[in-house]
Design a protein around this motif. Structure first.
Motif, PDB file in Angstrom:
ATOM      1  N   LEU A   1       0.818  -1.217   0.000  1.00 11.62           N
ATOM      2  CA  LEU A   1       0.000   0.000   0.000  1.00 11.62           C
ATOM      3  C   LEU A   1       0.852   1.268   0.000  1.00 11.62           C
ATOM      4  CD1 LEU A   1      -2.850  -0.946   2.536  1.00 11.62           C
ATOM      5  CD2 LEU A   1      -2.919  -1.031   0.033  1.00 11.62           C
ATOM      6  N   HIS A   2       2.174   1.097   0.106  1.00 16.46           N
ATOM      7  CA  HIS A   2       3.119   2.219   0.071  1.00 16.46           C
ATOM      8  C   HIS A   2       2.827   3.234   1.172  1.00 16.46           C
ATOM      9  CE1 HIS A   2       4.609   0.694  -3.713  1.00 16.46           C
ATOM     10  NE2 HIS A   2       3.387   0.713  -4.217  1.00 16.46           N
ATOM     11  N   ARG A   3       2.580   2.715   2.387  1.00 16.16           N
ATOM     12  CA  ARG A   3       2.340   3.631   3.500  1.00 16.16           C
ATOM     13  C   ARG A   3       2.697   2.950   4.819  1.00 16.16           C
ATOM     14  NH1 ARG A   3      -3.987   4.627   2.572  1.00 16.16           N
ATOM     15  NH2 ARG A   3      -3.197   4.828   0.445  1.00 16.16           N
ATOM     16  N   HIS A   4       3.074   3.781   5.807  1.00 17.00           N
ATOM     17  CA  HIS A   4       3.443   3.290   7.130  1.00 17.00           C
ATOM     18  C   HIS A   4       2.244   3.276   8.074  1.00 17.00           C
ATOM     19  CE1 HIS A   4       7.651   3.107   6.137  1.00 17.00           C
ATOM     20  NE2 HIS A   4       7.643   4.369   5.747  1.00 17.00           N
ATOM     21  N   GLU A   5       1.232   4.051   7.742  1.00 16.85           N
ATOM     22  CA  GLU A   5      -0.006   4.067   8.512  1.00 16.85           C
ATOM     23  C   GLU A   5      -1.160   4.147   7.525  1.00 16.85           C
ATOM     24  OE1 GLU A   5      -0.104   7.040  11.539  1.00 16.85           O
ATOM     25  OE2 GLU A   5       1.876   6.550  12.317  1.00 16.85           O
ATOM     26  N   THR A   6      -2.355   3.872   7.999  1.00 19.27           N
ATOM     27  CA  THR A   6      -3.511   3.901   7.105  1.00 19.27           C
ATOM     28  C   THR A   6      -4.745   4.235   7.931  1.00 19.27           C
ATOM     29  OG1 THR A   6      -4.681   2.683   5.369  1.00 19.27           O
ATOM     30  CG2 THR A   6      -4.026   1.423   7.324  1.00 19.27           C
ATOM     31  N   GLY A   7      -5.900   4.334   7.270  1.00 14.09           N
ATOM     32  CA  GLY A   7      -7.116   4.728   7.979  1.00 14.09           C
ATOM     33  C   GLY A   7      -8.355   4.048   7.433  1.00 14.09           C
ATOM     34  N   GLY A   8      -9.515   4.579   7.843  1.00 12.77           N
ATOM     35  CA  GLY A   8     -10.779   3.951   7.507  1.00 12.77           C
ATOM     36  C   GLY A   8     -11.117   3.966   6.026  1.00 12.77           C
ATOM     37  N   GLY A   9     -10.645   4.972   5.299  1.00 11.21           N
ATOM     38  CA  GLY A   9     -10.947   5.042   3.874  1.00 11.21           C
ATOM     39  C   GLY A   9     -10.388   3.859   3.104  1.00 11.21           C
ATOM     40  N   THR A  10      -9.202   3.399   3.481  1.00  8.52           N
ATOM     41  CA  THR A  10      -8.606   2.238   2.820  1.00  8.52           C
ATOM     42  C   THR A  10      -9.437   0.991   3.082  1.00  8.52           C
ATOM     43  OG1 THR A  10      -6.418   3.217   3.146  1.00  8.52           O
ATOM     44  CG2 THR A  10      -6.497   0.879   2.582  1.00  8.52           C
ATOM     45  N   ALA A  11      -9.867   0.807   4.336  1.00  7.15           N
ATOM     46  CA  ALA A  11     -10.694  -0.361   4.680  1.00  7.15           C
ATOM     47  C   ALA A  11     -11.994  -0.351   3.887  1.00  7.15           C
ATOM     48  CB  ALA A  11     -10.981  -0.363   6.184  1.00  7.15           C
ATOM     49  N   ARG A  12     -12.595   0.810   3.713  1.00  8.55           N
ATOM     50  CA  ARG A  12     -13.851   0.915   2.975  1.00  8.55           C
ATOM     51  C   ARG A  12     -13.669   0.540   1.504  1.00  8.55           C
ATOM     52  NH1 ARG A  12     -14.708   5.748   4.184  1.00  8.55           N
ATOM     53  NH2 ARG A  12     -13.907   6.794   2.341  1.00  8.55           N
ATOM     54  N   ALA A  13     -12.653   1.095   0.858  1.00  8.20           N
ATOM     55  CA  ALA A  13     -12.428   0.814  -0.564  1.00  8.20           C
ATOM     56  C   ALA A  13     -12.138  -0.668  -0.799  1.00  8.20           C
ATOM     57  CB  ALA A  13     -11.261   1.666  -1.074  1.00  8.20           C
TER      58      ALA A  13
ATOM     59  N   SER B   1     -17.850   0.606   6.936  1.00  2.25           N
ATOM     60  CA  SER B   1     -16.537   1.257   6.957  1.00  2.25           C
ATOM     61  C   SER B   1     -16.600   2.738   6.611  1.00  2.25           C
ATOM     62  CB  SER B   1     -15.576   0.530   6.005  1.00  2.25           C
ATOM     63  OG  SER B   1     -15.367  -0.799   6.417  1.00  2.25           O
ATOM     64  N   PHE B   2     -17.749   3.212   6.126  1.00  2.00           N
ATOM     65  CA  PHE B   2     -17.893   4.645   5.880  1.00  2.00           C
ATOM     66  C   PHE B   2     -17.701   5.450   7.168  1.00  2.00           C
ATOM     67  CE2 PHE B   2     -20.091   3.758   1.794  1.00  2.00           C
ATOM     68  CZ  PHE B   2     -19.447   4.705   1.013  1.00  2.00           C
ATOM     69  N   ALA B   3     -17.991   4.814   8.305  1.00  6.22           N
ATOM     70  CA  ALA B   3     -17.921   5.522   9.584  1.00  6.22           C
ATOM     71  C   ALA B   3     -16.542   5.448  10.241  1.00  6.22           C
ATOM     72  CB  ALA B   3     -18.966   4.942  10.545  1.00  6.22           C
ATOM     73  N   LEU B   4     -15.575   4.797   9.606  1.00  5.35           N
ATOM     74  CA  LEU B   4     -14.253   4.644  10.219  1.00  5.35           C
ATOM     75  C   LEU B   4     -13.416   5.905   9.992  1.00  5.35           C
ATOM     76  CD1 LEU B   4     -13.382   0.964   9.230  1.00  5.35           C
ATOM     77  CD2 LEU B   4     -14.301   1.806  11.396  1.00  5.35           C
ATOM     78  N   PRO B   5     -12.874   6.488  11.067  1.00  3.66           N
ATOM     79  CA  PRO B   5     -12.110   7.730  10.929  1.00  3.66           C
ATOM     80  C   PRO B   5     -10.630   7.471  10.672  1.00  3.66           C
ATOM     81  CG  PRO B   5     -12.329   7.202  13.235  1.00  3.66           C
ATOM     82  CD  PRO B   5     -13.064   6.109  12.463  1.00  3.66           C
ATOM     83  N   ALA B   6      -9.880   8.538  10.443  1.00  4.70           N
ATOM     84  CA  ALA B   6      -8.430   8.456  10.464  1.00  4.70           C
ATOM     85  C   ALA B   6      -7.966   8.154  11.884  1.00  4.70           C
ATOM     86  CB  ALA B   6      -7.820   9.751   9.964  1.00  4.70           C
ATOM     87  N   VAL B   7      -6.773   7.591  12.045  1.00  2.17           N
ATOM     88  CA  VAL B   7      -6.299   7.163  13.358  1.00  2.17           C
ATOM     89  C   VAL B   7      -6.279   8.316  14.354  1.00  2.17           C
ATOM     90  CG1 VAL B   7      -4.283   6.282  14.621  1.00  2.17           C
ATOM     91  CG2 VAL B   7      -4.973   5.222  12.463  1.00  2.17           C
ATOM     92  N   GLU B   8      -5.782   9.472  13.951  1.00  2.00           N
ATOM     93  CA  GLU B   8      -5.627  10.593  14.881  1.00  2.00           C
ATOM     94  C   GLU B   8      -6.969  11.174  15.322  1.00  2.00           C
ATOM     95  OE1 GLU B   8      -5.142  12.111  10.622  1.00  2.00           O
ATOM     96  OE2 GLU B   8      -4.401  10.451  11.852  1.00  2.00           O
ATOM     97  N   LYS B   9      -8.065  10.813  14.635  1.00  2.00           N
ATOM     98  CA  LYS B   9      -9.390  11.320  14.990  1.00  2.00           C
ATOM     99  C   LYS B   9     -10.250  10.278  15.703  1.00  2.00           C
ATOM    100  CE  LYS B   9      -9.540  14.468  11.011  1.00  2.00           C
ATOM    101  NZ  LYS B   9     -10.269  14.835   9.756  1.00  2.00           N
ATOM    102  N   ALA B  10      -9.656   9.141  16.062  1.00  2.00           N
ATOM    103  CA  ALA B  10     -10.439   8.027  16.579  1.00  2.00           C
ATOM    104  C   ALA B  10     -10.859   8.214  18.035  1.00  2.00           C
ATOM    105  CB  ALA B  10      -9.643   6.725  16.454  1.00  2.00           C
ATOM    106  N   HIS B  11     -10.101   8.948  18.828  1.00  2.00           N
ATOM    107  CA  HIS B  11     -10.342   9.010  20.259  1.00  2.00           C
ATOM    108  C   HIS B  11     -11.226  10.189  20.640  1.00  2.00           C
ATOM    109  CE1 HIS B  11      -7.377   5.837  20.939  1.00  2.00           C
ATOM    110  NE2 HIS B  11      -6.639   6.463  20.028  1.00  2.00           N
TER     111      HIS B  11
END
Length: 396
Positions: free
Chosen positions: A268-280, A386-396
């Motif tokens: 995926l060419h990334r060190h972190e990821t978020g909800g948008g990737t899971a949804r797609a 998965s539409f409701a999954l946020p980016a990691v920094e916005k999860a808490h």
């Protein structure tokens, strides 16, 4: 060697050994009991308690791990798996459905104690910001699934080359050896909370974790709707493959998607990821079982369609599963990781239970095509959630 890395490797090694026995026992039970004349739905029912008690175990196990330490819950899981393996070595006359279901219940408890303990331990050994967490959890998850695939092959091959009971005894002896080694090498108290948590705290107050858990339910229900009973019986009954060939294909599929999982950060060419990737990825996943089912209904060559289609399904499923496994740890606080992971894998076990029951019943009533349509529907549901999954920094 750095202490954290050493402990990570010991945890991973114990998880690997357990996973081989888990894959082997599943393949042994499916093929041996089908050979004894059990219907596809009856074979699925043998796994009912395996999956049901996985739900209970994940709910209680995260709380227990936070109280007594993750290494201890991992060792309890190994001990229960050894007992479950030995229970099935009795004569055929003892192997009535309730007895086998009870043995499988112990195996389900063992599997989910071990999984929860190993994956939650990674959070205590790595940090989110430097990318190490994504890489370590992807490696642990991917290597586990590759070895579970090896376990499928080992189980089928042992059944082909020797007797059912001898295979179980070999697996129990191997796991007992690993249990002794990990007891000696792991420190006590890994993942143990300083304050004893209340049982009510197992239900996460973080919306992102609850949404991810719901998506996980449907993601793994999608896989097991065709994988647990429908596919191995189809290969054996319709394509007339022998046990070793069935086990080799199932093993290759799981090993392949395990390697994909392990390499997900790089792919995926990334060190972190978020909800948008899971949804797609979930929406992409739904296309493949639907396409395979449609091709089978149109009369295309079944072996080619099933093998090729499931290879592509496996690639997308692996990426999606690895992203999920990272997100649950990234969304969790360090001191509550055991309980959050336990809650999340409770949903995972619930999806497996639903998928297992669907796999047996759908295959018996509509063949592999019915299993695949259910799989597509579950994957679509995972995408919608998965539409409701946020980016990691916005999860808490």
């Amino acid at each position: 060697m750095e202490t954290r890395l050493r402990n990570y490797l010991v945890v991973t090694g114990g998880y690997w050994a357990f996973t081989i026995t888990d894959g082997a026992i599943r393949m042994l039970v499916v093929l041996y009991f089908h050979m004894l004349g059990y219907s596809p739905f009856e074979v699925a029912m043998l796994f009912l308690f395996y999956e049901f008690f996985g739900i209970v175990t994940n709910l209680v196990g995260g709380w227990l791990g936070a109280r007594i330490g993750l290494n201890l819950t991992m060792h309890i899981g190994m001990g229960l798996q050894i007992l479950a393996l030995l229970m099935l070595t009795v004569p055929d006359t003892w192997l009535a459905v309730p007895y086998v279901m009870f043995a499988q219940a112990l195996s389900g408890i063992a599997k989910d104690l071990n999984k929860m303990s190993a994956k939650a331990s990674v959070k205590t050994l790595a940090t989110t910001g430097d990318g190490k967490l994504f890489h370590w959890v992807a490696l642990l998850t991917g290597s586990k699934n590759a070895l579970k695939g090896a376990g499928f092959f080992i189980g089928a091959a042992l059944l082909q080359w020797m007797d059912f009971r001898g295979a179980l005894a070999i697996l129990a002896g191997m796991l007992f050896t690993v249990l002794i080694i990990t007891v000696i090498m792991l420190p006590s108290g890994v993942g143990k909370m300083k304050r004893k948590p209340k049982f009510s705290q197992v239900f996460s107050p973080i919306p992102a974790i609850n949404r991810l858990s719901a998506a996980r339910f449907f993601l793994f229900g999608s896989r097991d709707a065709w994988f647990v009973v429908g596919l191995p019986v189809f290969l054996y009954e319709v394509l007339h493959w022998d046990f070793t060939a069935v086990g080799a294909f199932m093993a290759s599929w799981v090993i392949g998607y395990g390697f994909i999982q392990a390499g997900t950060p790089r792919l995926l060419h990334r060190h972190e990821t978020g909800g948008g990737t899971a949804r797609a990825l979930a929406f992409a996943l739904a296309l493949f079982p639907a396409g395979i089912a449609l091709a089978l209904m149109l009369g295309w060559p079944p072996a080619t369609v099933v093998i090729a289609g499931l290879v592509f399904y496996g690639i997308i499923f692996a990426l999606n599963s690895a992203v999920h496994s990272y997100l649950i740890l990234a969304y969790s606080d360090h001191d509550k990781v055991a309980m959050n992971v336990g809650f999340y894998y409770m949903a995972n076990a619930g999806g497996r239970l639903a998928g297992t029951m669907i796999s047996g019943l759908a295959y018996q009533t509509g063949g592999l095509e019915a299993c695949l349509w259910w799989s597509a529907g579950f994957a679509l549901a995972a995408g919608l959630l998965s539409f409701a999954l946020p980016a990691v920094e916005k999860a808490h």
